[in-house]
Motif scaffolding. Structure first.
Motif, PDB file in Angstrom:
ATOM      1  N   ASP A 588       2.735   3.673  15.628  1.00  0.00           N
ATOM      2  CA  ASP A 588       3.671   4.503  16.396  1.00  0.00           C
ATOM      3  C   ASP A 588       3.742   5.864  15.696  1.00  0.00           C
ATOM      4  O   ASP A 588       3.031   6.101  14.732  1.00  0.00           O
ATOM      5  CB  ASP A 588       5.058   3.842  16.543  1.00  0.00           C
ATOM      6  CG  ASP A 588       5.739   3.600  15.201  1.00  0.00           C
ATOM      7  OD1 ASP A 588       5.636   4.457  14.292  1.00  0.00           O
ATOM      8  OD2 ASP A 588       6.389   2.544  15.052  1.00  0.00           O
ATOM      9  N   GLU A 589       4.617   6.744  16.194  1.00  0.00           N
ATOM     10  CA  GLU A 589       4.676   8.118  15.673  1.00  0.00           C
ATOM     11  C   GLU A 589       4.866   8.159  14.159  1.00  0.00           C
ATOM     12  O   GLU A 589       4.439   9.080  13.492  1.00  0.00           O
ATOM     13  CB  GLU A 589       5.831   8.875  16.338  1.00  0.00           C
ATOM     14  CG  GLU A 589       5.450   9.580  17.626  1.00  0.00           C
ATOM     15  CD  GLU A 589       5.010   8.627  18.730  1.00  0.00           C
ATOM     16  OE1 GLU A 589       5.490   7.476  18.757  1.00  0.00           O
ATOM     17  OE2 GLU A 589       4.161   9.025  19.553  1.00  0.00           O
ATOM     18  N   ARG A 590       5.569   7.147  13.618  1.00  0.00           N
ATOM     19  CA  ARG A 590       5.965   7.220  12.219  1.00  0.00           C
ATOM     20  C   ARG A 590       5.384   6.115  11.354  1.00  0.00           C
ATOM     21  O   ARG A 590       5.776   5.944  10.213  1.00  0.00           O
ATOM     22  CB  ARG A 590       7.506   7.149  12.122  1.00  0.00           C
ATOM     23  CG  ARG A 590       8.182   8.338  12.759  1.00  0.00           C
ATOM     24  CD  ARG A 590       8.468   9.432  11.732  1.00  0.00           C
ATOM     25  NE  ARG A 590       8.689  10.735  12.346  1.00  0.00           N
ATOM     26  CZ  ARG A 590       7.782  11.703  12.352  1.00  0.00           C
ATOM     27  NH1 ARG A 590       6.608  11.512  11.810  1.00  0.00           N
ATOM     28  NH2 ARG A 590       8.056  12.870  12.899  1.00  0.00           N
ATOM     29  N   THR A 591       4.461   5.319  11.889  1.00  0.00           N
ATOM     30  CA  THR A 591       3.936   4.203  11.103  1.00  0.00           C
ATOM     31  C   THR A 591       2.416   4.278  11.038  1.00  0.00           C
ATOM     32  O   THR A 591       1.756   4.286  12.086  1.00  0.00           O
ATOM     33  CB  THR A 591       4.356   2.849  11.712  1.00  0.00           C
ATOM     34  OG1 THR A 591       5.771   2.861  11.907  1.00  0.00           O
ATOM     35  CG2 THR A 591       3.988   1.702  10.789  1.00  0.00           C
ATOM     36  N   VAL A 592       1.903   4.350   9.830  1.00  0.00           N
ATOM     37  CA  VAL A 592       0.441   4.410   9.661  1.00  0.00           C
ATOM     38  C   VAL A 592      -0.019   3.148   8.922  1.00  0.00           C
ATOM     39  O   VAL A 592       0.666   2.648   8.031  1.00  0.00           O
ATOM     40  CB  VAL A 592       0.014   5.712   8.928  1.00  0.00           C
ATOM     41  CG1 VAL A 592       0.521   5.751   7.500  1.00  0.00           C
ATOM     42  CG2 VAL A 592      -1.497   5.875   8.940  1.00  0.00           C
ATOM     43  N   VAL A 593      -1.149   2.618   9.365  1.00  0.00           N
ATOM     44  CA  VAL A 593      -1.736   1.425   8.747  1.00  0.00           C
ATOM     45  C   VAL A 593      -3.013   1.855   8.035  1.00  0.00           C
ATOM     46  O   VAL A 593      -3.800   2.635   8.584  1.00  0.00           O
ATOM     47  CB  VAL A 593      -2.081   0.370   9.816  1.00  0.00           C
ATOM     48  CG1 VAL A 593      -2.562  -0.909   9.166  1.00  0.00           C
ATOM     49  CG2 VAL A 593      -0.887   0.084  10.686  1.00  0.00           C
ATOM     50  N   SER A 594      -3.200   1.356   6.806  1.00  0.00           N
ATOM     51  CA  SER A 594      -4.405   1.717   6.054  1.00  0.00           C
ATOM     52  C   SER A 594      -5.101   0.461   5.552  1.00  0.00           C
ATOM     53  O   SER A 594      -4.476  -0.585   5.394  1.00  0.00           O
ATOM     54  CB  SER A 594      -4.034   2.620   4.868  1.00  0.00           C
ATOM     55  OG  SER A 594      -3.191   1.910   3.971  1.00  0.00           O
ATOM     56  N   SER A 595      -6.397   0.582   5.296  1.00  0.00           N
ATOM     57  CA  SER A 595      -7.137  -0.551   4.729  1.00  0.00           C
ATOM     58  C   SER A 595      -8.185   0.004   3.773  1.00  0.00           C
ATOM     59  O   SER A 595      -8.507   1.188   3.809  1.00  0.00           O
ATOM     60  CB  SER A 595      -7.808  -1.361   5.829  1.00  0.00           C
ATOM     61  OG  SER A 595      -8.880  -0.626   6.389  1.00  0.00           O
ATOM     62  N   GLY A 596      -8.723  -0.887   2.912  1.00  0.00           N
ATOM     63  CA  GLY A 596      -9.679  -0.339   1.962  1.00  0.00           C
ATOM     64  C   GLY A 596     -10.488  -1.355   1.200  1.00  0.00           C
ATOM     65  O   GLY A 596     -10.555  -2.546   1.530  1.00  0.00           O
ATOM     66  N   GLU A 597     -11.089  -0.831   0.126  1.00  0.00           N
ATOM     67  CA  GLU A 597     -11.999  -1.576  -0.740  1.00  0.00           C
ATOM     68  C   GLU A 597     -11.323  -2.806  -1.349  1.00  0.00           C
ATOM     69  O   GLU A 597     -11.978  -3.793  -1.668  1.00  0.00           O
ATOM     70  CB  GLU A 597     -12.465  -0.614  -1.855  1.00  0.00           C
ATOM     71  CG  GLU A 597     -13.343  -1.194  -2.925  1.00  0.00           C
ATOM     72  CD  GLU A 597     -14.748  -1.495  -2.457  1.00  0.00           C
ATOM     73  OE1 GLU A 597     -15.268  -2.576  -2.814  1.00  0.00           O
ATOM     74  OE2 GLU A 597     -15.336  -0.671  -1.740  1.00  0.00           O
ATOM     75  N   ASP A 598      -9.995  -2.757  -1.501  1.00  0.00           N
ATOM     76  CA  ASP A 598      -9.276  -3.875  -2.139  1.00  0.00           C
ATOM     77  C   ASP A 598      -9.032  -5.034  -1.169  1.00  0.00           C
ATOM     78  O   ASP A 598      -8.340  -5.997  -1.518  1.00  0.00           O
ATOM     79  CB  ASP A 598      -7.941  -3.397  -2.721  1.00  0.00           C
ATOM     80  CG  ASP A 598      -7.008  -2.805  -1.666  1.00  0.00           C
ATOM     81  OD1 ASP A 598      -7.368  -2.824  -0.465  1.00  0.00           O
ATOM     82  OD2 ASP A 598      -5.930  -2.330  -2.037  1.00  0.00           O
ATOM     83  N   ALA A 599      -9.584  -4.963   0.045  1.00  0.00           N
ATOM     84  CA  ALA A 599      -9.513  -6.034   1.052  1.00  0.00           C
ATOM     85  C   ALA A 599      -8.097  -6.250   1.595  1.00  0.00           C
ATOM     86  O   ALA A 599      -7.836  -7.236   2.265  1.00  0.00           O
ATOM     87  CB  ALA A 599     -10.094  -7.357   0.520  1.00  0.00           C
ATOM     88  N   CYS A 600      -7.188  -5.321   1.302  1.00  0.00           N
ATOM     89  CA  CYS A 600      -5.815  -5.432   1.813  1.00  0.00           C
ATOM     90  C   CYS A 600      -5.599  -4.453   2.973  1.00  0.00           C
ATOM     91  O   CYS A 600      -6.328  -3.469   3.109  1.00  0.00           O
ATOM     92  CB  CYS A 600      -4.799  -5.099   0.713  1.00  0.00           C
ATOM     93  SG  CYS A 600      -4.777  -6.315  -0.622  1.00  0.00           S
ATOM     94  N   VAL A 601      -4.580  -4.748   3.779  1.00  0.00           N
ATOM     95  CA  VAL A 601      -4.142  -3.843   4.845  1.00  0.00           C
ATOM     96  C   VAL A 601      -2.675  -3.520   4.553  1.00  0.00           C
ATOM     97  O   VAL A 601      -1.896  -4.428   4.253  1.00  0.00           O
ATOM     98  CB  VAL A 601      -4.283  -4.518   6.228  1.00  0.00           C
ATOM     99  CG1 VAL A 601      -3.744  -3.612   7.329  1.00  0.00           C
ATOM    100  CG2 VAL A 601      -5.747  -4.880   6.500  1.00  0.00           C
ATOM    101  N   ARG A 602      -2.323  -2.239   4.583  1.00  0.00           N
ATOM    102  CA  ARG A 602      -0.933  -1.870   4.265  1.00  0.00           C
ATOM    103  C   ARG A 602      -0.335  -1.019   5.376  1.00  0.00           C
ATOM    104  O   ARG A 602      -1.030  -0.230   6.012  1.00  0.00           O
ATOM    105  CB  ARG A 602      -0.866  -1.099   2.936  1.00  0.00           C
ATOM    106  CG  ARG A 602      -1.211  -1.962   1.744  1.00  0.00           C
ATOM    107  CD  ARG A 602      -0.904  -1.293   0.404  1.00  0.00           C
ATOM    108  NE  ARG A 602      -1.071  -2.274  -0.666  1.00  0.00           N
ATOM    109  CZ  ARG A 602      -2.230  -2.543  -1.248  1.00  0.00           C
ATOM    110  NH1 ARG A 602      -3.316  -1.888  -0.892  1.00  0.00           N
ATOM    111  NH2 ARG A 602      -2.307  -3.458  -2.200  1.00  0.00           N
ATOM    112  N   MET A 603       0.984  -1.169   5.546  1.00  0.00           N
ATOM    113  CA  MET A 603       1.693  -0.413   6.570  1.00  0.00           C
ATOM    114  C   MET A 603       2.701   0.515   5.896  1.00  0.00           C
ATOM    115  O   MET A 603       3.454   0.079   5.022  1.00  0.00           O
ATOM    116  CB  MET A 603       2.404  -1.403   7.489  1.00  0.00           C
ATOM    117  CG  MET A 603       2.922  -0.765   8.731  1.00  0.00           C
ATOM    118  SD  MET A 603       3.509  -2.020   9.853  1.00  0.00           S
ATOM    119  CE  MET A 603       2.015  -2.603  10.580  1.00  0.00           C
TER     120      MET A 603
END
Length: 609
Positions: A588-603
């Motif tokens: 949404d306008e204020r929530t970004v989800v990221s993922s990476g080399e560490d195999a985790c997904v963060r919000m």
């Protein structure tokens, strides 16, 4: 603006075919510890969204354990280093010791919390060492092993004992402190994978790839009995864990089952229950790790799925959760931004729901590796490391039967026209391929090395980024591309291009750590000086209202820019993913989800200041 971490969807334990993994936990906080890459993961069994990650190891971590009082964690890695750090106050480091000259496979605290024993690969030197937790000084000599020592344990009651086992088929017994060799058993006929004293300090059990489990008197080291072969495991036994009352043990095996055994006072075991975990019965369902903690029976499969059974009600269906084991290289948000799809190179696609977390894996008929990944409401489009592009229908919980098309070259990037998703643009080394459904409409040799591409939502315009950092704009007419403009601003190969949702702008980023936001109508730079990363930018995403753009980089950071403010007023999320950020999306306008080399997904929740 400021950013706050709201949810972490954790990676699963790193596993290896033919080897067990040794997970551990803390009964007081009901948390478990496991490792993936350089990270040590702390998870709470009754709160699946609560995750803490320790990232200070310089090499891949192998095992971690809480001290008896739960205040400290000792974790070890493949370089032979043990780090001792606090469970509170930002994981303050107490000590770091170089313990072995090779990989450490297991470690254990003494019951008084003053000594630690570690075992593993010694490169010809010692395979086991016990040391004081505060000074690192040796507390004994551990002779008697000739190969890698896979497991070790400290007797939890006085008189202290240490038991070890390993690839030389031996189970060794040491008395102390200072510890010295007492006796050795060679009753296993294959690798001895795990050894554990019972919590009451009366017995010791070893389990092996010979499918056997042997029980010993914990004080004398004499053999008492073994796990009955009746209804026993039909494959290697990788790990064992005692029940809190020392009357039962849990074992897991390559035969894809876990078994709960009742242990008699005389030291023999008979099967009480065989637990089968849900799964397709493939190799990834082999069980490689286990833990009995409070009323939880925890098993871990080769594919990384963690299943929780209730020890007091073994017939109850287990709760299973999983995630990624490898670099999560792309993210997509579908179904009105409620569902997050993440994919990793190994071909795994996982579905997450905000506030709930893990909601299953998307099984495809052909589980090819995934290099490029895009999703719209009804389908996912992927490419692998061959020349094929797959289109797979996205049903409620699963994927339908997909179709693939050969585009003649390995795809570098792919983009879907969101308003007419049958239209897709694929970049290859020499140019682009225009797809309509499962048909190649045209293959256009552009005469320069292509590194990234994007097609406008209505499919009428394409932007292609080159190795030279130039952006080429084309109008798309049927099967032909006509060059309209060349934009020069980047000083490195283009890595990613994205149209804003309102299609009034587009953003591009390069290997030379710069991002640029362009106005689409005038083709002028709209937001400049976006030069705050220190390494290659891997991904970027727009907020749904086109007011915010986020970039993710190899430098582990996510940077969020407000389009209407100068780039210097950015927010930087440092250390978002150990090893680099590879996927970004907004829910949404204020929530970004990221993922990476560490195999985790963060919000992350972004709050305007």
């Amino acid at each position: 603006m400021a950013a706050q971490l709201t949810e972490t969807y954790a990676c699963v334990p790193s596993t290896e075919r033919g080897r067990g993994i040794l997970i551990s936990g803390d009964p007081k906080s009901n948390s478990i510890l496991y490792t993936n890459g350089r990270s040590v993961i702390i998870r709470y069994l009754d709160r699946p969204l609560e995750v803490a990650v320790y990232v200070e190891h310089a090499y891949p971590a192998t095992v971690a354990r809480y001290s008896p009082n739960g205040e400290w964690i000792a974790s070890a890695d493949v370089s032979g280093v043990v780090r001792i750090w606090g469970t509170h106050n930002d994981f303050v480091l107490r000590n770091e010791f170089r313990v072995l000259s090779g990989r450490i496979d297991d470690l254990q605290w003494s019951p008084d919390g003053l000594r630690i024993v570690a075992s593993g690969e010694g490169k010809g030197k010692s395979f086991v060492r016990a040391f004081m937790w505060d000074s690192g000084t040796n507390v004994g000599e551990f002779d008697g092993h000739s190969r890698r020592v896979l497991s070790c344990d400290f007797k939890p009651t006085r008189p202290f004992r240490i038991a070890t086992c390993g690839e030389d088929f031996l189970v060794n017994f040491y008395e102390g402190p200072p510890f010295k060799f007492k006796l050795s058993h060679r009753d296993h006929s294959n690798f001895v994978n795990c050894i554990r004293f019972s919590p009451d300090g009366s017995k010791l059990i070893s389990v092996s790839s010979d499918k056997k489990g042997i029980l010993y008197d914990a004080k004398t080291g004499d053999i008492l009995g073994e796990l009955s072969s009746e209804d026993g495991h039909k494959g290697s036994i990788y790990a064992v864990s005692w029940s809190p009352d020392s009357k039962q043990v849990l074992t897991v095996s390559a035969d894809k089952t876990a078994k709960v055994w009742e242990i008699s006072d005389g030291g023999n075991g008979k099967v009480k229950t065989t637990l089968t975990s849900p799964g397709s019965g493939g190799v990834e369902d082999m069980l490689v790790g286990c833990l009995w903690q409070n009323d939880h029976i925890v098993t871990v499969s080769l594919g990384g799925t963690i299943s929780l059974f209730s020890a007091s009600d073994l017939d109850k269906t287990p709760v299973s959760f999983s995630g990624h084991m490898k670099n999560v290289n792309s993210l997509a948000v579908v179904k009105n931004n409620k569902i997050i799809l993440s994919s990793s190179y190994d071909g795994l696609i996982v579905k997450w729901v905000q506030g709930i977390g893990y909601c299953g894996k998307l099984e495809r008929k052909v589980n090819a590796q995934i290099k490029c990944f895009a999703a719209v409401e009804e389908q996912i489009v992927t490419s692998s490391f061959d020349n094929k592009i797959w289109r797979v229908p996205l049903l409620e919980d699963q994927c339908g039967d997909g179709d693939c098309i050969d585009v003649g070259s390995q795809p570098k990037d792919l983009s879907i026209a969101h308003l007419s998703p049958e239209v897709a643009l694929v970049s290859i080394d020499t140019g682009v391929v225009l797809l309509h459904g499962m048909q190649v409409v045209s293959t256009v040799n552009l005469g320069f090395p292509v590194t990234a591409c994007a097609i406008s939502p209505d499919g009428t315009e394409a932007i292609v980024g080159g190795q030279d950092g130039k952006l080429h704009l084309y109008s798309v007419n049927g099967d032909s591309l006509a060059e309209e403009a060349v934009l020069e601003k980047h000083r490195g190969a283009i890595t990613v291009i994205r149209y804003s949702p309102d299609v009034s702008m587009f953003a591009s980023a390069d290997v030379n750590r710069e991002a640029v936001v362009w106005d689409r109508a005038s083709r002028e730079v709209k937001l400049k000086n976006m030069l705050y990363h220190t390494a290659r930018i891997n991904c970027l995403a727009w907020s749904p209202d086109s007011s915010v753009v986020a970039t993710g980089s190899l430098d582990t950071c996510v940077i969020v820019y407000d389009i209407n403010k100068p780039a210097s007023s950015r927010i930087t999320i440092k250390g978002a993913h150990l090893g680099g950020v590879y996927g970004l999306a907004f829910t949404d306008e204020r929530t970004v989800v990221s993922s990476g080399e560490d195999a985790c997904v963060r919000m992350w929740r972004i709050t305007p200041q």
